[in-house]
Scaffold this motif. Structure first.
Motif, PDB file in Angstrom:
ATOM      1  N   LEU A 108       0.911  -1.224  -0.064  1.00 15.98           N
ATOM      2  CA  LEU A 108       0.088  -0.008  -0.201  1.00 15.98           C
ATOM      3  C   LEU A 108       1.003   1.279  -0.008  1.00 15.98           C
ATOM      4  CD1 LEU A 108      -2.878  -1.069   2.579  1.00 15.98           C
ATOM      5  CD2 LEU A 108      -3.161  -0.561   0.098  1.00 15.98           C
ATOM      6  N   LEU A 109       1.901   1.245   0.761  1.00 14.41           N
ATOM      7  CA  LEU A 109       2.828   2.263   0.897  1.00 14.41           C
ATOM      8  C   LEU A 109       3.645   2.691  -0.531  1.00 14.41           C
ATOM      9  CD1 LEU A 109       3.679   4.611   2.960  1.00 14.41           C
ATOM     10  CD2 LEU A 109       5.533   3.222   3.561  1.00 14.41           C
ATOM     11  N   GLU A 110       4.270   1.488  -1.153  1.00 15.85           N
ATOM     12  CA  GLU A 110       4.766   1.891  -2.049  1.00 15.85           C
ATOM     13  C   GLU A 110       3.739   2.146  -3.516  1.00 15.85           C
ATOM     14  OE1 GLU A 110       8.600  -1.490  -1.744  1.00 15.85           O
ATOM     15  OE2 GLU A 110       6.502  -2.302  -2.677  1.00 15.85           O
ATOM     16  N   ASN A 111       2.778   1.636  -3.313  1.00 13.42           N
ATOM     17  CA  ASN A 111       1.859   1.966  -4.426  1.00 13.42           C
ATOM     18  C   ASN A 111       1.463   3.564  -4.251  1.00 13.42           C
ATOM     19  OD1 ASN A 111       1.289  -0.109  -6.121  1.00 13.42           O
ATOM     20  ND2 ASN A 111       0.379  -1.114  -4.673  1.00 13.42           N
ATOM     21  N   TRP A 112       1.383   3.961  -2.963  1.00 17.81           N
ATOM     22  CA  TRP A 112       1.154   5.451  -2.541  1.00 17.81           C
ATOM     23  C   TRP A 112       2.206   6.272  -3.276  1.00 17.81           C
ATOM     24  CZ3 TRP A 112       3.302   9.436   0.334  1.00 17.81           C
ATOM     25  CH2 TRP A 112       2.495  10.432   0.343  1.00 17.81           C
ATOM     26  N   PHE A 113       3.394   6.100  -3.050  1.00 17.43           N
ATOM     27  CA  PHE A 113       4.458   6.836  -3.443  1.00 17.43           C
ATOM     28  C   PHE A 113       4.442   6.720  -4.904  1.00 17.43           C
ATOM     29  CE2 PHE A 113       6.510   6.514   0.882  1.00 17.43           C
ATOM     30  CZ  PHE A 113       6.598   7.763   1.134  1.00 17.43           C
ATOM     31  N   SER A 114       4.233   5.549  -5.477  1.00 14.98           N
ATOM     32  CA  SER A 114       4.188   5.450  -6.812  1.00 14.98           C
ATOM     33  C   SER A 114       3.155   6.481  -7.586  1.00 14.98           C
ATOM     34  CB  SER A 114       4.119   4.001  -7.464  1.00 14.98           C
ATOM     35  OG  SER A 114       4.063   3.825  -8.588  1.00 14.98           O
ATOM     36  N   TYR A 115       1.880   6.474  -6.932  1.00 11.83           N
ATOM     37  CA  TYR A 115       0.868   7.098  -7.322  1.00 11.83           C
ATOM     38  C   TYR A 115       1.413   8.905  -7.435  1.00 11.83           C
ATOM     39  CZ  TYR A 115      -3.572   9.512  -7.706  1.00 11.83           C
ATOM     40  OH  TYR A 115      -4.685  10.297  -7.974  1.00 11.83           O
ATOM     41  N   ARG A 116       2.029   9.097  -6.152  1.00  9.19           N
ATOM     42  CA  ARG A 116       2.303  10.385  -5.962  1.00  9.19           C
ATOM     43  C   ARG A 116       3.179  10.985  -6.946  1.00  9.19           C
ATOM     44  NH1 ARG A 116       1.704  13.570  -0.879  1.00  9.19           N
ATOM     45  NH2 ARG A 116       3.411  14.830  -1.865  1.00  9.19           N
ATOM     46  N   GLU A 117       4.308   9.809  -7.561  1.00  8.02           N
ATOM     47  CA  GLU A 117       5.093  10.386  -8.415  1.00  8.02           C
ATOM     48  C   GLU A 117       4.767  10.690  -9.847  1.00  8.02           C
ATOM     49  OE1 GLU A 117       8.049   7.087  -8.314  1.00  8.02           O
ATOM     50  OE2 GLU A 117       8.812   7.712  -6.319  1.00  8.02           O
ATOM     51  N   ASN A 118       3.391   9.937 -10.312  1.00  4.52           N
ATOM     52  CA  ASN A 118       2.948  10.295 -11.612  1.00  4.52           C
ATOM     53  C   ASN A 118       1.972  11.143 -11.606  1.00  4.52           C
ATOM     54  OD1 ASN A 118       4.536   7.886 -12.619  1.00  4.52           O
ATOM     55  ND2 ASN A 118       2.876   6.445 -11.762  1.00  4.52           N
TER      56      ASN A 118
END
Length: 118
Positions: A108-118
């Motif tokens: 969940l945390l890795e996906n959150w960071f990935s979403y914020r980068e895009n």
């Protein structure tokens, strides 16, 4: 800044703030940082997992800034504490699934960071 009680998250994200204990302790640490001027980034109850099913919780806060008070974040964290404490009557988590829950929290945390980068 990541605040977590999840050993997988603490290993993956250098500089994370480790918290001993359960979700409520993570929320309280985040709340203390918000009172110092940090801001909640995202939501404290991310994911669609029962509140007490996953004993691991990771929260992202923006670093403290002088004069800032994230009132919405404080309300969210206080509500999260109330919800988890109210749900704490559920059965304990079996030891054999703890690692699975740690991976869910990390994902969940890795996906959150990935979403914020895009």
């Amino acid at each position: 800044m990541v605040i977590s009680n999840n050993p997988l998250v603490l290993r993956r994200f250098d500089g994370s703030l480790p918290v001993e204990g359960g979700s409520v302790e993570v929320f309280k640490k985040a709340l203390a940082l918000l009172e110092e001027g940090a801001a909640l980034s995202g939501h404290a109850l991310s994911g669609s997992i029962r509140l007490t099913a996953n004993p691991y919780r990771s929260i992202v806060v923006e670093p403290p800034e002088k004069g800032r008070l994230d009132k919405r974040g404080i309300v969210v964290l206080l509500d999260s504490i109330d919800r988890v404490e109210s749900a704490s009557r559920e059965r304990p988590v079996p030891q054999e699934v703890l690692r699975d829950y740690a991976y869910i929290d990390l994902d969940l945390l890795e996906n959150w960071f990935s979403y914020r980068e895009n």
